[in-house]
Design a protein around this motif. Structure first.
Motif, PDB file in Angstrom:
ATOM      1  N   SER A 266       0.824  -1.221   0.000  1.00 32.49           N
ATOM      2  CA  SER A 266       0.000   0.000   0.000  1.00 32.49           C
ATOM      3  C   SER A 266       0.853   1.264   0.000  1.00 32.49           C
ATOM      4  O   SER A 266       0.752   2.117   0.889  1.00 32.49           O
ATOM      5  CB  SER A 266      -0.973   0.019   1.185  1.00 32.49           C
ATOM      6  N   PHE A 267       1.709   1.390  -1.026  1.00 37.23           N
ATOM      7  CA  PHE A 267       2.500   2.609  -1.182  1.00 37.23           C
ATOM      8  C   PHE A 267       1.581   3.803  -1.373  1.00 37.23           C
ATOM      9  O   PHE A 267       0.498   3.697  -1.942  1.00 37.23           O
ATOM     10  CB  PHE A 267       3.418   2.520  -2.407  1.00 37.23           C
ATOM     11  N   THR A 268       2.035   4.952  -0.953  1.00 39.77           N
ATOM     12  CA  THR A 268       1.258   6.177  -1.109  1.00 39.77           C
ATOM     13  C   THR A 268       1.120   6.552  -2.579  1.00 39.77           C
ATOM     14  O   THR A 268       0.013   6.762  -3.074  1.00 39.77           O
ATOM     15  CB  THR A 268       1.914   7.324  -0.329  1.00 39.77           C
ATOM     16  N   ASN A 269       2.246   6.625  -3.309  1.00 40.31           N
ATOM     17  CA  ASN A 269       2.221   6.977  -4.723  1.00 40.31           C
ATOM     18  C   ASN A 269       3.525   6.515  -5.360  1.00 40.31           C
ATOM     19  O   ASN A 269       4.400   7.335  -5.668  1.00 40.31           O
ATOM     20  CB  ASN A 269       2.033   8.490  -4.910  1.00 40.31           C
TER      21      ASN A 269
ATOM     22  N   ILE B 239       9.170  -0.503  14.401  1.00 41.51           N
ATOM     23  CA  ILE B 239       9.879  -0.382  13.137  1.00 41.51           C
ATOM     24  C   ILE B 239       8.974  -0.885  12.015  1.00 41.51           C
ATOM     25  O   ILE B 239       8.268  -1.874  12.162  1.00 41.51           O
ATOM     26  CB  ILE B 239      11.187  -1.202  13.182  1.00 41.51           C
ATOM     27  N   ASN B 240       9.023  -0.223  10.886  1.00 41.36           N
ATOM     28  CA  ASN B 240       8.219  -0.606   9.724  1.00 41.36           C
ATOM     29  C   ASN B 240       9.053  -1.362   8.707  1.00 41.36           C
ATOM     30  O   ASN B 240      10.279  -1.246   8.676  1.00 41.36           O
ATOM     31  CB  ASN B 240       7.627   0.639   9.063  1.00 41.36           C
ATOM     32  N   ILE B 241       8.390  -2.097   7.847  1.00 37.48           N
ATOM     33  CA  ILE B 241       9.034  -2.698   6.682  1.00 37.48           C
ATOM     34  C   ILE B 241       9.013  -1.653   5.579  1.00 37.48           C
ATOM     35  O   ILE B 241       8.009  -0.995   5.358  1.00 37.48           O
ATOM     36  CB  ILE B 241       8.295  -3.975   6.248  1.00 37.48           C
ATOM     37  N   GLY B 242      10.127  -1.499   4.870  1.00 36.28           N
ATOM     38  CA  GLY B 242      10.243  -0.486   3.828  1.00 36.28           C
ATOM     39  C   GLY B 242      10.773   0.803   4.404  1.00 36.28           C
ATOM     40  O   GLY B 242      11.593   0.799   5.318  1.00 36.28           O
ATOM     41  N   VAL B 243      10.312   1.940   3.887  1.00 43.30           N
ATOM     42  CA  VAL B 243      10.731   3.234   4.392  1.00 43.30           C
ATOM     43  C   VAL B 243      10.239   3.354   5.827  1.00 43.30           C
ATOM     44  O   VAL B 243       9.048   3.238   6.089  1.00 43.30           O
ATOM     45  CB  VAL B 243      10.150   4.381   3.531  1.00 43.30           C
ATOM     46  N   ASP B 244      11.145   3.556   6.768  1.00 43.53           N
ATOM     47  CA  ASP B 244      10.752   3.605   8.166  1.00 43.53           C
ATOM     48  C   ASP B 244      10.305   5.011   8.516  1.00 43.53           C
ATOM     49  O   ASP B 244      11.074   5.840   8.971  1.00 43.53           O
ATOM     50  CB  ASP B 244      11.888   3.146   9.075  1.00 43.53           C
TER      51      ASP B 244
ATOM     52  N   GLY C 181       6.992   8.337  -7.044  1.00 45.75           N
ATOM     53  CA  GLY C 181       8.211   8.309  -6.255  1.00 45.75           C
ATOM     54  C   GLY C 181       8.017   8.381  -4.753  1.00 45.75           C
ATOM     55  O   GLY C 181       8.985   8.485  -4.004  1.00 45.75           O
ATOM     56  N   ASP C 182       6.787   8.310  -4.270  1.00 41.41           N
ATOM     57  CA  ASP C 182       6.521   8.335  -2.831  1.00 41.41           C
ATOM     58  C   ASP C 182       6.307   6.899  -2.361  1.00 41.41           C
ATOM     59  O   ASP C 182       5.239   6.323  -2.556  1.00 41.41           O
ATOM     60  CB  ASP C 182       5.291   9.199  -2.522  1.00 41.41           C
ATOM     61  N   PHE C 183       7.332   6.322  -1.743  1.00 38.70           N
ATOM     62  CA  PHE C 183       7.279   4.945  -1.293  1.00 38.70           C
ATOM     63  C   PHE C 183       6.951   4.817   0.189  1.00 38.70           C
ATOM     64  O   PHE C 183       7.121   3.751   0.780  1.00 38.70           O
ATOM     65  CB  PHE C 183       8.589   4.224  -1.623  1.00 38.70           C
ATOM     66  N   THR C 184       6.476   5.891   0.799  1.00 38.57           N
ATOM     67  CA  THR C 184       5.917   5.749   2.137  1.00 38.57           C
ATOM     68  C   THR C 184       4.641   4.929   1.993  1.00 38.57           C
ATOM     69  O   THR C 184       4.108   4.789   0.899  1.00 38.57           O
ATOM     70  CB  THR C 184       5.608   7.131   2.771  1.00 38.57           C
ATOM     71  N   VAL C 185       4.176   4.380   3.099  1.00 36.05           N
ATOM     72  CA  VAL C 185       2.971   3.552   3.032  1.00 36.05           C
ATOM     73  C   VAL C 185       1.806   4.269   3.685  1.00 36.05           C
ATOM     74  O   VAL C 185       1.975   5.129   4.545  1.00 36.05           O
ATOM     75  CB  VAL C 185       3.192   2.159   3.662  1.00 36.05           C
ATOM     76  N   GLN C 186       0.632   3.893   3.256  1.00 37.43           N
ATOM     77  CA  GLN C 186      -0.592   4.508   3.752  1.00 37.43           C
ATOM     78  C   GLN C 186      -0.968   3.940   5.123  1.00 37.43           C
ATOM     79  O   GLN C 186      -0.526   2.852   5.494  1.00 37.43           O
ATOM     80  CB  GLN C 186      -1.730   4.241   2.767  1.00 37.43           C
ATOM     81  N   SER C 187      -1.792   4.670   5.837  1.00 36.56           N
ATOM     82  CA  SER C 187      -2.334   4.152   7.093  1.00 36.56           C
ATOM     83  C   SER C 187      -3.027   2.829   6.821  1.00 36.56           C
ATOM     84  O   SER C 187      -3.669   2.662   5.787  1.00 36.56           O
ATOM     85  CB  SER C 187      -3.344   5.137   7.687  1.00 36.56           C
TER      86      SER C 187
END
Length: 156
Positions: A95-98, A131-136, A102-108
Motif C-alpha cells: 500500500s505505497f502512497t504513490n 519499526i516498519n518494513i520499507g521506508v521507516d 516516487g513516494d514509497f511511504t505507506v498509507q495508514s
C-alpha cells in the motif's frame, strides 16, 4: 536487468529497509543474490520487493543467510526462489502512497506498519514506536504525507 544483482564474489551483504519495485521483464528479479561463493552470507530484513517481472528475491543456491521481516507481492513468477521464507514475512501489497510518483511511504493501515525487525534484536519492538518494513516513517504520519526518508533512490 534485475533491481539489484550480486555477482560471484565472496561477500556478506546487508539489505535493510530497501524497496525493489517494478523492474519489468520476464526474467527480471527485484533482488538477486548471484553465484554463491564459499564465504557469502546475506542479511535481509525490513525490505519490500513488489511488481517485478520474475521473482521478488532470488538466489542461485541456498547459503548462510538471515531472511525475515520482508514483504513480497505481485511479482511475475513468485515471491522467493531458493530462499526460505522467514516466519514474519508478508505476502500482501504494501500500500505505497504513490509509487509511480516516487513516494514509497505507506498509507495508514498498511501491513508494513509496525511489522519490522528492530536491528540488533531477534524480534520487533513493542511500545509506542515500532519499526516498519520499507521506508521507516513516523507511524503518526503514515498517511502518505512523506513522513519518512529513504537513503537513496536507484530509480526504476
Amino acid at each position: 536487468g534485475n533491481g539489484v544483482a550480486l555477482g560471484t564474489v565472496d561477500v556478506h551483504t546487508y539489505v535493510i529497509h530497501c524497496i525493489f519495485y517494478n523492474h519489468a521483464g520476464a526474467t527480471t528479479d527485484g533482488m538477486s543474490y548471484g553465484t554463491e561463493g564459499t564465504l557469502q552470507k546475506h542479511t535481509t530484513f525490513n525490505s519490500i520487493s513488489v511488481d517485478n517481472g520474475d521473482y521478488g528475491f532470488t538466489a542461485v543456491a541456498a547459503n548462510d543467510r538471515f531472511f525475515d521481516y520482508n514483504i513480497y507481492n505481485g511479482n511475475g513468477t513468485g515471491g522467493l526462489l531458493n530462499i526460505n521464507a522467514g516466519a514474519h514475512d508478508l505476502t500482501a501489497a504494501p500500500s505505497f502512497t504513490n509509487a509511480a510518483g516516487g513516494d514509497f511511504t505507506v498509507q495508514s493501515g498498511s501491513n508494513c506498519l509496525d511489522a519490522g525487525l528492530q536491528p540488533g534484536t531477534n524480534e520487533g519492538l513493542t511500545g509506542d514506536y515500532k519499526i516498519n518494513i520499507g521506508v521507516d516513517q513516523d507511524d503518526n504520519t503514515a498517511t502518505g504525507a512523506g513522513g519518512g526518508a529513504s537513503f537513496f533512490n536507484m530509480g526504476n
